[in-house]
Design a protein around this motif. Structure first.
Motif, short mmCIF file in Angstrom:
data_model
loop_
_atom_site.label_atom_id
_atom_site.label_comp_id
_atom_site.label_asym_id
_atom_site.label_seq_id
_atom_site.Cartn_x
_atom_site.Cartn_y
_atom_site.Cartn_z
N PHE A 1 -30.16 4.19 0.78
CA PHE A 1 -31.60 3.97 0.73
C PHE A 1 -32.35 4.89 1.69
O PHE A 1 -31.93 5.09 2.83
CB PHE A 1 -31.94 2.53 1.15
N ASP A 2 -33.46 5.41 1.22
CA ASP A 2 -34.47 5.95 2.12
C ASP A 2 -35.10 4.74 2.81
O ASP A 2 -34.89 3.58 2.38
CB ASP A 2 -35.51 6.73 1.31
N ILE A 3 -35.88 4.94 3.84
CA ILE A 3 -36.48 3.81 4.56
C ILE A 3 -37.99 3.75 4.35
O ILE A 3 -38.53 2.74 3.91
CB ILE A 3 -36.14 3.88 6.06
N ASP A 4 -38.69 4.83 4.65
CA ASP A 4 -40.16 4.80 4.60
C ASP A 4 -40.64 4.76 3.15
O ASP A 4 -40.30 5.62 2.34
CB ASP A 4 -40.73 6.03 5.31
N LEU B 1 -40.45 -4.51 2.94
CA LEU B 1 -40.43 -4.55 1.48
C LEU B 1 -39.16 -5.19 0.93
O LEU B 1 -38.96 -5.24 -0.28
CB LEU B 1 -40.56 -3.13 0.93
N VAL B 2 -38.32 -5.69 1.83
CA VAL B 2 -37.05 -6.29 1.45
C VAL B 2 -36.63 -7.22 2.58
O VAL B 2 -37.14 -7.12 3.70
CB VAL B 2 -35.99 -5.19 1.19
N SER B 3 -35.70 -8.12 2.30
CA SER B 3 -35.20 -9.05 3.32
C SER B 3 -33.72 -8.80 3.58
O SER B 3 -33.04 -8.13 2.80
CB SER B 3 -35.39 -10.50 2.86
N ARG B 4 -33.23 -9.36 4.66
CA ARG B 4 -31.81 -9.25 4.98
C ARG B 4 -30.95 -9.83 3.86
O ARG B 4 -29.86 -9.32 3.56
CB ARG B 4 -31.53 -9.97 6.30
N GLU B 5 -31.43 -10.89 3.24
CA GLU B 5 -30.66 -11.55 2.19
C GLU B 5 -30.39 -10.62 1.01
O GLU B 5 -29.37 -10.76 0.32
CB GLU B 5 -31.40 -12.80 1.70
N TYR B 6 -31.27 -9.67 0.79
CA TYR B 6 -31.08 -8.71 -0.30
C TYR B 6 -29.79 -7.93 -0.11
O TYR B 6 -29.03 -7.71 -1.07
CB TYR B 6 -32.28 -7.76 -0.35
N ASN C 1 -34.26 8.30 14.70
CA ASN C 1 -33.25 7.26 14.83
C ASN C 1 -33.85 6.00 15.45
O ASN C 1 -33.57 4.88 15.01
CB ASN C 1 -32.09 7.78 15.69
N GLY C 2 -34.70 6.18 16.46
CA GLY C 2 -35.31 5.03 17.12
C GLY C 2 -36.17 4.21 16.19
O GLY C 2 -36.10 2.98 16.16
N SER C 3 -36.98 4.89 15.39
CA SER C 3 -37.85 4.21 14.44
C SER C 3 -37.04 3.50 13.37
O SER C 3 -37.34 2.35 12.99
CB SER C 3 -38.80 5.22 13.80
N ALA C 4 -36.01 4.18 12.86
CA ALA C 4 -35.19 3.58 11.80
C ALA C 4 -34.42 2.37 12.32
O ALA C 4 -34.36 1.33 11.65
CB ALA C 4 -34.22 4.63 11.25
N GLN C 5 -33.82 2.49 13.51
CA GLN C 5 -33.08 1.36 14.07
C GLN C 5 -34.01 0.19 14.36
O GLN C 5 -33.62 -0.98 14.22
CB GLN C 5 -32.36 1.79 15.35
N TYR C 6 -35.23 0.49 14.78
CA TYR C 6 -36.21 -0.57 15.06
C TYR C 6 -36.42 -1.43 13.82
O TYR C 6 -36.42 -2.67 13.90
CB TYR C 6 -37.52 0.07 15.50
N ILE D 1 -25.74 6.27 -5.62
CA ILE D 1 -27.14 6.08 -6.00
C ILE D 1 -27.99 6.27 -4.76
O ILE D 1 -27.69 5.71 -3.71
CB ILE D 1 -27.37 4.65 -6.55
N TYR D 2 -29.02 7.08 -4.88
CA TYR D 2 -29.95 7.25 -3.75
C TYR D 2 -31.34 6.83 -4.19
O TYR D 2 -31.86 7.31 -5.20
CB TYR D 2 -29.97 8.70 -3.26
N LEU D 3 -31.93 5.91 -3.44
CA LEU D 3 -33.27 5.42 -3.74
C LEU D 3 -34.27 5.99 -2.75
O LEU D 3 -34.12 5.81 -1.53
CB LEU D 3 -33.32 3.89 -3.66
N GLY D 4 -35.28 6.68 -3.27
CA GLY D 4 -36.30 7.26 -2.41
C GLY D 4 -37.65 7.29 -3.10
O GLY D 4 -37.74 7.13 -4.32
#
Length: 270
Positions: free
Chosen positions: A21-24, A127-132, A151-156, A204-207
C-alpha cells in the motif's frame, strides 16, 4: 475495466498475494495536511501572490514525477516566478528552507518529537482501520507499505494512529522516489524474508497517483517473470465529485492501472 474488485485465483480456489500500500491518499486523507502544507509553502515563498488549488496540485502530480511534496512545492514556486518572467537562476530558492517551512506546517514546531506534533498531521482522517489488516491476514494476503512519506510521518500514522506493530515499511528515507520501483522491490523482499513467502506470488500495489501506477509499470519491465498489478485508489478530495473523480480515474487507467476503486476497502471481494 475501470473499477471493481480484484480477485486473484491461484491453484483453483486458493487466493494469495502480496499487497503493498501507498499511504498518503490511501491509508490517510492528506487533503488538509500534506496538500495544505504544500499550498502554504508555495504561497509563502511566492510572497503570498500564488496559492495552488487542488486542481493545480493534481495537475502537477499527473506528470508522474512529483511524488516528493517538498520538490513539488519547489517546482510550483519556480513555475510561478517563470510566469513572471524570471529564470530559475534568478529566483535563488533555498531548498532546505522550503523543507523546513513545509515540515513546520505539517508536523508542528517540534519537528523531531512525534508525541509533540501538533501540525496538520495530528488531525489527518484515517481511511482504514486496524481490523482491515486483520481481515487481510485471514485471507492469505501479505501486506506492507511503500510510501514517499518520511519514515517518521509514516510510522506515526501506521503505529501511533492505526496501532500496527512493526509493519513492513519502505519510506522516503529508504529508497529512491517513485516512479523508481526500487522501493517496491524492497518492500516485497522484506515481506518475503519476514514471512518466508514464495517469491512467485502476485504483487498488488495500491496507490492514488500517476507516479504510483508508473512505478508498477516499471516493475513489470524490470521483472516481467512476475505478476505485478497496479490498483488505483481515488484520493478523498475527488472521490465524492463525479466529474473530478472520473477525470482522475481516467488518468490512473491511462497510466496502466488495472482497476481504480473509490477507497482502499473496495479493492478486494472477501
Amino acid at each position: 475495466m475501470g473499477e471493481g474488485k480484484i480477485k486473484i485465483k491461484i491453484n483453483k480456489n486458493l487466493m494469495s498475494a502480496i499487497v503493498i500500500f501507498d499511504i498518503d491518499g490511501v491509508i490517510r486523507d492528506v487533503t488538509n495536511s500534506y496538500r495544505r502544507a504544500l499550498a502554504d509553502t508555495v504561497e509563502h515563498f511566492t510572497n503570498n501572490h500564488y496559492r495552488p488549488s487542488m486542481e493545480d496540485i493534481d495537475s502537477l502530480k499527473a506528470e508522474g514525477i512529483w511524488n516528493n511534496d517538498w520538490l513539488g512545492s519547489q517546482e510550483l514556486i519556480y513555475r510561478y516566478f517563470e510566469q513572471m518572467g524570471k529564470s530559475r537562476d534568478e529566483i535563488n530558492l533555498n531548498y532546505e528552507e522550503i523543507v523546513d517551512f513545509f515540515q513546520r506546517r505539517y508536523r508542528g514546531q517540534n519537528l523531531e518529537q512525534p508525541t509533540s506534533w501538533d501540525g496538520y498531521i495530528s488531525s489527518e482522517p484515517l481511511l482504514v482501520s486496524r481490523e482491515y489488516f486483520e481481515i487481510l491476514d485471514k485471507n492469505n494476503l501479505y501486506w506492507g507499505f511503500f510510501s514517499g512519506a518520511t519514515n517518521g510521518s509514516a510510522q506515526y500514522i501506521l503505529q501511533r494512529r492505526l496501532g500496527l506493530e512493526n509493519p513492513v515499511l519502505v519510506a522516503m528515507d529508504d529508497a529512491p522516489s517513485k516512479p523508481d520501483p526500487t522501493g517496491l522491490f524492497l518492500a516485497v523482499n522484506l515481506l518475503e524474508e519476514k514471512l518466508s513467502l514464495d517469491n512467485s506470488l502476485p504483487v498488488i500495489y495500491l496507490g492514488d497517483t500517476v507516479a504510483d501506477i508508473i512505478t508498477v509499470m516499471k516493475a513489470k519491465e524490470i521483472k516481467p517473470e512476475r505478476e505485478w498489478i497496479a490498483v488505483g485508489v481515488l484520493p478523498p478530495h475527488v472521490s465524492n465529485d463525479n466529474e473530478k473523480g472520473d477525470k482522475y480515474r481516467q488518468q490512473l487507467i491511462d497510466s496502466g492501472a488495472s482497476f481504480v476503486v473509490n477507497q482502499i476497502t473496495d479493492f478486494y471481494d472477501f
